[in-house]
Design a protein around this motif. Structure first.
Motif, PDB file in Angstrom:
ATOM      1  N   LEU A 191       7.561   1.674   9.536  1.00 44.55           N
ATOM      2  CA  LEU A 191       8.745   2.448   9.412  1.00 44.55           C
ATOM      3  C   LEU A 191       9.826   1.290   9.877  1.00 44.55           C
ATOM      4  O   LEU A 191       9.943   0.763  11.016  1.00 44.55           O
ATOM      5  CB  LEU A 191       8.597   3.547  10.565  1.00 44.55           C
ATOM      6  N   PRO A 192      10.733   0.820   9.165  1.00 48.63           N
ATOM      7  CA  PRO A 192      11.679  -0.407   9.700  1.00 48.63           C
ATOM      8  C   PRO A 192      12.246  -0.171  10.384  1.00 48.63           C
ATOM      9  O   PRO A 192      12.739  -1.081  11.131  1.00 48.63           O
ATOM     10  CB  PRO A 192      12.275  -0.666   8.005  1.00 48.63           C
ATOM     11  N   GLU A 193      12.741   0.997  10.907  1.00 44.95           N
ATOM     12  CA  GLU A 193      13.418   1.288  12.300  1.00 44.95           C
ATOM     13  C   GLU A 193      12.705   0.755  13.465  1.00 44.95           C
ATOM     14  O   GLU A 193      13.314   0.838  14.706  1.00 44.95           O
ATOM     15  CB  GLU A 193      14.135   2.805  12.373  1.00 44.95           C
ATOM     16  N   ALA A 230       0.852  -1.257  -0.158  1.00 48.83           N
ATOM     17  CA  ALA A 230      -0.044   0.119   0.040  1.00 48.83           C
ATOM     18  C   ALA A 230       0.764   1.271  -0.107  1.00 48.83           C
ATOM     19  O   ALA A 230       0.669   2.292  -0.743  1.00 48.83           O
ATOM     20  CB  ALA A 230      -0.958   0.066   1.289  1.00 48.83           C
ATOM     21  N   GLN A 231       1.862   1.283   0.748  1.00 47.49           N
ATOM     22  CA  GLN A 231       2.779   2.288   0.624  1.00 47.49           C
ATOM     23  C   GLN A 231       3.453   2.774  -0.774  1.00 47.49           C
ATOM     24  O   GLN A 231       3.471   4.055  -1.141  1.00 47.49           O
ATOM     25  CB  GLN A 231       4.043   2.339   1.851  1.00 47.49           C
ATOM     26  N   GLU A 232       3.750   1.571  -1.554  1.00 44.18           N
ATOM     27  CA  GLU A 232       4.207   1.878  -2.796  1.00 44.18           C
ATOM     28  C   GLU A 232       3.203   2.414  -3.789  1.00 44.18           C
ATOM     29  O   GLU A 232       3.432   3.378  -4.493  1.00 44.18           O
ATOM     30  CB  GLU A 232       4.723   0.391  -3.428  1.00 44.18           C
ATOM     31  N   ARG A 238      12.344   2.825   2.269  1.00 44.04           N
ATOM     32  CA  ARG A 238      11.978   3.566   3.224  1.00 44.04           C
ATOM     33  C   ARG A 238      11.766   5.032   2.915  1.00 44.04           C
ATOM     34  O   ARG A 238      10.633   5.521   3.016  1.00 44.04           O
ATOM     35  CB  ARG A 238      12.670   3.628   4.656  1.00 44.04           C
ATOM     36  N   GLU A 239      12.681   5.648   2.638  1.00 41.23           N
ATOM     37  CA  GLU A 239      12.680   7.043   2.214  1.00 41.23           C
ATOM     38  C   GLU A 239      11.602   7.687   1.332  1.00 41.23           C
ATOM     39  O   GLU A 239      10.818   8.496   1.496  1.00 41.23           O
ATOM     40  CB  GLU A 239      13.983   7.746   1.687  1.00 41.23           C
ATOM     41  N   TYR A 263      11.076  -9.099   1.971  1.00 38.31           N
ATOM     42  CA  TYR A 263      10.651  -8.023   2.040  1.00 38.31           C
ATOM     43  C   TYR A 263      11.190  -7.203   3.016  1.00 38.31           C
ATOM     44  O   TYR A 263      10.949  -5.727   3.195  1.00 38.31           O
ATOM     45  CB  TYR A 263       8.967  -8.153   2.226  1.00 38.31           C
ATOM     46  N   ILE A 264      11.733  -7.858   4.035  1.00 35.30           N
ATOM     47  CA  ILE A 264      12.104  -6.904   5.208  1.00 35.30           C
ATOM     48  C   ILE A 264      13.329  -6.022   4.880  1.00 35.30           C
ATOM     49  O   ILE A 264      13.391  -4.875   4.922  1.00 35.30           O
ATOM     50  CB  ILE A 264      12.596  -7.827   6.382  1.00 35.30           C
ATOM     51  N   PRO A 265      14.298  -6.387   4.235  1.00 33.26           N
ATOM     52  CA  PRO A 265      15.610  -5.688   3.579  1.00 33.26           C
ATOM     53  C   PRO A 265      15.075  -4.829   2.508  1.00 33.26           C
ATOM     54  O   PRO A 265      15.284  -3.532   2.327  1.00 33.26           O
ATOM     55  CB  PRO A 265      16.597  -6.665   3.296  1.00 33.26           C
TER      56      PRO A 265
END
Length: 300
Positions: free
Chosen positions: A140-142, A115-117, A219-220, A211-213
């Motif tokens: 937010l991966p962090e 959805a973000q994409e 992210r940006e 998908y995690i990496p």
């Protein structure tokens, strides 16, 4: 509202197939009205939405598919799975269904990233998005706290871990991400496992987990899209989720302007199966507010 489950055996009979880049994709569609695309999470499938399916279909044209590598869709063993390709898949499904109006999204977990994409593509005028609601996921991966099984699948031995992952593993690793009082029944776990195991699913878990990496790499782009305030966004989160619960909402509130968030206390990673009536109430309120906003803009 009393919300009834759609048994998996019934759900499977209601699906259709279309071809995406040479792979058979299973999808479901019901109802009339504004198109609402439901995007499932990892490692499950579109049956996750079964409690909400009929209530939502009374208001909208609801659409969902088992993404490539999931559920009853194709699971090619040598494929390089990508969130970007899954976004392509969602757009291909909408084209297949001849949807030519703004689409609303309700996404969960892995589906949040898809959805973000799509949100980023909306900002680039490549997708027509009406609104987006995120459920628990690594927006937010962090702030994402990976489970041990996820870390193992990402390791060089991931291919072996996937091959020994079984129903007992699912019970051990999957059940702990739910709320203490809302964990799935043995029957539900059987059904979740049936979807994961279909078409040789465990042998590709180590490929899907990339998908995690990929989230980190994108992210940006995705954070910038969430900060644009081009479409209404909402984040409904099960606070008891150890992976992307309360801490994910806190980080979201730091980065997204005027964040619209709801915390469901005592609920874990799967609000749509743990507390479907509560989630539906929040979703309907959000869509009512979106409608008011659209009317205000139309008048002005």
């Amino acid at each position: 509202m009393n919300i009834a489950e759609i048994p998996l055996s019934v759900w499977r009979t209601r699906g259709y197939d279309f071809m995406f880049r040479g792979h058979a994709i299973r999808y479901w569609v019901a109802g009339q009205g504004e198109p609402l695309l439901l995007i499932h999470g990892f490692p499950t499938a579109s049956w996750d939405w079964n409690y909400l399916w009929q209530p939502l279909a009374q208001r909208y044209q609801v659409i969902a598919c088992d993404m490539l590598g999931f559920g009853d869709s194709a699971k090619p063993s040598a494929h390089r799975y990508s969130l970007l390709e899954q976004a392509d898949l969602q757009q291909a499904l909408l084209t297949h269904l001849q949807i030519d109006q703004p689409v609303h999204l309700l996404a969960h977990d892995y589906g949040d990233s898809v959805a973000q994409e799509l949100l980023a593509r909306h900002c680039e005028c490549r997708f027509d998005l009406g609104s987006c609601v995120f459920l628990n996921g690594g927006l937010l991966p962090e702030a994402h706290r990976a489970l041990r099984i996820q870390k193992l699948l990402l390791s060089p031995l991931g291919w072996m871990v996937g091959r020994v992952f079984d129903r007992a593993s699912l019970d051990k690793d999957f059940s702990r991400i739910f709320g203490v009082d809302t964990r799935p029944s043995e029957s539900e776990l059987d059904d979740f496992w049936s979807l994961i195991a279909a078409n040789g699913g465990p042998r590709i878990l180590h490929r899907l987990i990339n998908y995690i990496p990929e989230r980190i790499q994108l992210r940006e782009r995705w954070v910038l899209a969430m900060q644009q305030d081009q479409v209404p966004l909402k984040f409904i989160n099960g606070a008891a989720d150890p992976v992307s619960g309360l801490h994910m909402v806190q980080r979201y509130r730091e980065l997204v302007p005027n964040p619209d968030t709801v915390l469901l206390h005592g609920i874990g990673r799967y609000p749509h199966t743990e507390a479907p009536a509560l989630l539906l109430r929040h979703y309907n309120a959000f869509r009512a507010a979106v409608g008011v906003r659209e009317n205000v803009f139309a008048v002005s």
